[in-house]
Design a protein around this motif. Structure first.
Motif, short mmCIF file in Angstrom:
data_model
loop_
_atom_site.label_atom_id
_atom_site.label_comp_id
_atom_site.label_asym_id
_atom_site.label_seq_id
_atom_site.Cartn_x
_atom_site.Cartn_y
_atom_site.Cartn_z
N UNK A 260 0.86 -1.18 0.00
CA UNK A 260 0.00 0.00 0.00
C UNK A 260 0.90 1.23 0.00
N UNK A 261 0.99 1.92 -1.14
CA UNK A 261 1.97 3.00 -1.30
C UNK A 261 1.57 4.28 -0.56
N UNK A 262 0.35 4.35 -0.06
CA UNK A 262 -0.07 5.53 0.71
C UNK A 262 0.13 5.34 2.21
N UNK A 263 0.68 4.18 2.63
CA UNK A 263 0.86 3.91 4.05
C UNK A 263 2.29 3.48 4.35
N UNK A 264 3.23 4.02 3.60
CA UNK A 264 4.63 3.61 3.80
C UNK A 264 5.21 4.28 5.03
N UNK A 265 5.95 3.53 5.82
CA UNK A 265 6.61 4.07 7.00
C UNK A 265 8.00 3.45 7.15
N UNK A 266 8.05 2.20 7.57
CA UNK A 266 9.32 1.50 7.72
C UNK A 266 9.60 0.69 6.45
N UNK A 267 10.76 0.89 5.84
CA UNK A 267 11.13 0.17 4.62
C UNK A 267 12.55 -0.37 4.77
N UNK A 268 12.96 -1.19 3.81
CA UNK A 268 14.30 -1.75 3.83
C UNK A 268 14.94 -1.67 2.45
N UNK A 269 16.18 -1.25 2.40
CA UNK A 269 16.93 -1.19 1.15
C UNK A 269 17.83 -2.42 1.09
N UNK A 270 17.73 -3.17 0.00
CA UNK A 270 18.53 -4.39 -0.15
C UNK A 270 19.95 -3.99 -0.51
N UNK A 271 20.86 -4.11 0.45
CA UNK A 271 22.27 -3.77 0.24
C UNK A 271 23.09 -5.00 -0.12
N UNK A 272 22.51 -6.20 0.08
CA UNK A 272 23.21 -7.44 -0.28
C UNK A 272 22.21 -8.40 -0.89
N UNK A 273 22.37 -8.78 -2.17
CA UNK A 273 21.42 -9.67 -2.84
C UNK A 273 21.56 -11.09 -2.32
N UNK A 274 20.56 -11.94 -2.57
CA UNK A 274 20.66 -13.34 -2.13
C UNK A 274 21.63 -14.10 -3.02
N UNK A 275 22.21 -15.15 -2.46
CA UNK A 275 23.14 -15.97 -3.24
C UNK A 275 22.42 -16.79 -4.30
N UNK A 276 21.21 -17.23 -4.00
CA UNK A 276 20.41 -17.99 -4.95
C UNK A 276 19.04 -17.36 -5.07
N UNK A 277 18.40 -17.57 -6.21
CA UNK A 277 17.07 -17.02 -6.45
C UNK A 277 16.06 -17.68 -5.51
N UNK A 278 15.39 -16.91 -4.66
CA UNK A 278 14.39 -17.52 -3.76
C UNK A 278 13.11 -17.94 -4.48
N UNK A 279 12.97 -17.53 -5.73
CA UNK A 279 11.79 -17.87 -6.55
C UNK A 279 10.49 -17.50 -5.82
N UNK A 280 9.65 -18.47 -5.48
CA UNK A 280 8.34 -18.14 -4.89
C UNK A 280 8.34 -18.24 -3.37
N UNK A 281 9.51 -18.41 -2.75
CA UNK A 281 9.55 -18.65 -1.31
C UNK A 281 9.10 -17.45 -0.50
N UNK A 282 9.29 -16.24 -1.02
CA UNK A 282 8.96 -15.04 -0.25
C UNK A 282 7.48 -14.72 -0.30
N UNK A 283 6.76 -15.28 -1.27
CA UNK A 283 5.33 -15.02 -1.36
C UNK A 283 4.62 -15.49 -0.10
#
Length: 356
Positions: A260-283
């Motif tokens: 929800x782009x109108x309720x943004x507060x705490x966010x995270x910037x990815x400074x280190x990518x994953x070693x392998x593609x997580x594919x659908x695991x984060x869903x």
């Protein structure tokens, strides 16, 4: 009056007379010789004293009221400050709890995808910057933030970093019309490109015009070369509408973002990518389908009368032959028809029955 010897003697004389009268009055008690003079003085000066008191009392009361009002005003102000401090503390506690929930959810998302993130907070929106969908966060180059880094929260993809300062950075949100990201469909792996549409669902062009996609399917980021600007596997959204293919080379679907782009507060910037593609695991876990209600048919023992009559017509006769057997190809002989075989009916007189 001049300060002369005569005036001083007169003053001393008056004081001596006053002390003498006071002494006589005290010794005389109720029978004091100066009692009459006191009453005469009260009669003469009483009305004057009451008038002066009536005139002076409102002023005194007003002064006292002003003095008390100031005290009450100070007390009211003190109570108002205490009340405001309590409300601020309660509001701060509620906001703190909300931020903790958001941060905890974001950490779980980052942990599932094996993303190394730098937490930040949204401190400004970028509506004044060309009317684009951007936000400013309180992290910059001093915190390891660089341009073209993926930004996410506990729900999914937020956007990407576009400009960076020492202490702040600007994030282009995923719903901005200038935003574009490669996507991959859950399970089917169909690829496409999603673009922002403001407060409307994102528009996704699938590369396969015959791709089988339906409402409720979900998408994640496909990832970019060297993981910039996008790392793979970040949840994007859910399909809410599918346009007919019409034989085109591509197919268009519309996706409702998880964020929800109108309720943004705490966010995270990815400074280190994953070693392998997580594919659908984060869903998030897919919602369970609603069970279809089971239809139960109840047979009553008492059948209708018409049905009973029909059943009786279909019962076999005494010889075991059914009246109307289903599937019997033989037809019953009609009146005047020849019976099957070479048997012929008698003709002439032989055909007549003997009469009594």
């Amino acid at each position: 009056m001049r300060d002369t010897r005569e005036s001083r003697l007169l003053l001393v004389l008056l004081i001596a007379i006053a002390f003498a009268l006071i002494t006589v009055d005290i010794r005389g008690g109720e029978d004091s010789p100066v009692d009459g003079a006191r009453q005469a003085a009260a009669t003469v000066f009483g009305p004057v004293e009451n008038g002066l008191a009536g005139a002076v009392d409102p002023v005194g009361n007003a002064v006292a009221a002003v003095r008390d009002s100031g005290h009450r005003h100070d007390r009211v102000s003190e109570l108002e400050r205490e009340n405001a401090a309590l409300k601020a503390r309660l509001g701060s506690d509620d906001r703190t709890r909300s931020q903790l929930r958001q941060f905890d959810k974001m950490l779980k998302t980052a942990g599932t995808g094996r993303y190394g993130i730098k937490g930040a907070q949204v401190i400004a929106i970028g509506a004044a910057q060309g009317f684009s969908w951007t936000v400013t966060i309180d992290a910059g180059t001093k915190d390891g933030i660089r341009r073209d880094m993926t930004v996410l929260n506990g729900d999914g993809l937020v956007g990407r970093v576009t400009t960076v300062g020492p202490d702040t950075a600007t994030v282009l949100l995923a719903n901005d019309p200038d935003f574009s990201v490669g996507t991959r469909m859950e399970k089917t792996d169909e690829l496409g490109f999603a673009s922002g549409s403001g407060d409307r669902p994102m528009r996704v062009q699938l590369l396969n015009g015959k791709a089988r996609v339906k409402k409720g399917d979900r998408l994640v980021t496909f990832g970019s070369e060297a993981d910039k600007p996008f790392v793979p596997g970040v949840p994007v959204g859910t399909v809410v509408r599918v346009d007919p293919s019409g034989g085109d080379l591509t197919r268009t679907v519309y996706v409702q973002p998880f964020v929800s782009f109108t309720k943004l507060d705490v966010i995270g910037v990815v400074v280190q990518p994953p070693r392998t593609d997580p594919r659908d695991a984060v869903l998030p876990a897919a919602p369970k389908p609603t069970p279809t209600p089971t239809v139960t048919v109840t047979v009553t023992p008492n059948a209708p009368q018409g049905q009973n009559q029909q059943n009786q017509q279909n019962q076999p006769d005494e010889n075991g032959a059914g009246a109307n057997q289903p599937g019997d190809g033989a037809q019953q002989p009609q009146d005047g028809a020849q019976p099957p075989g070479n048997v012929q009916q008698p003709q002439g007189d032989a055909a007549q029955q003997p009469q009594q």
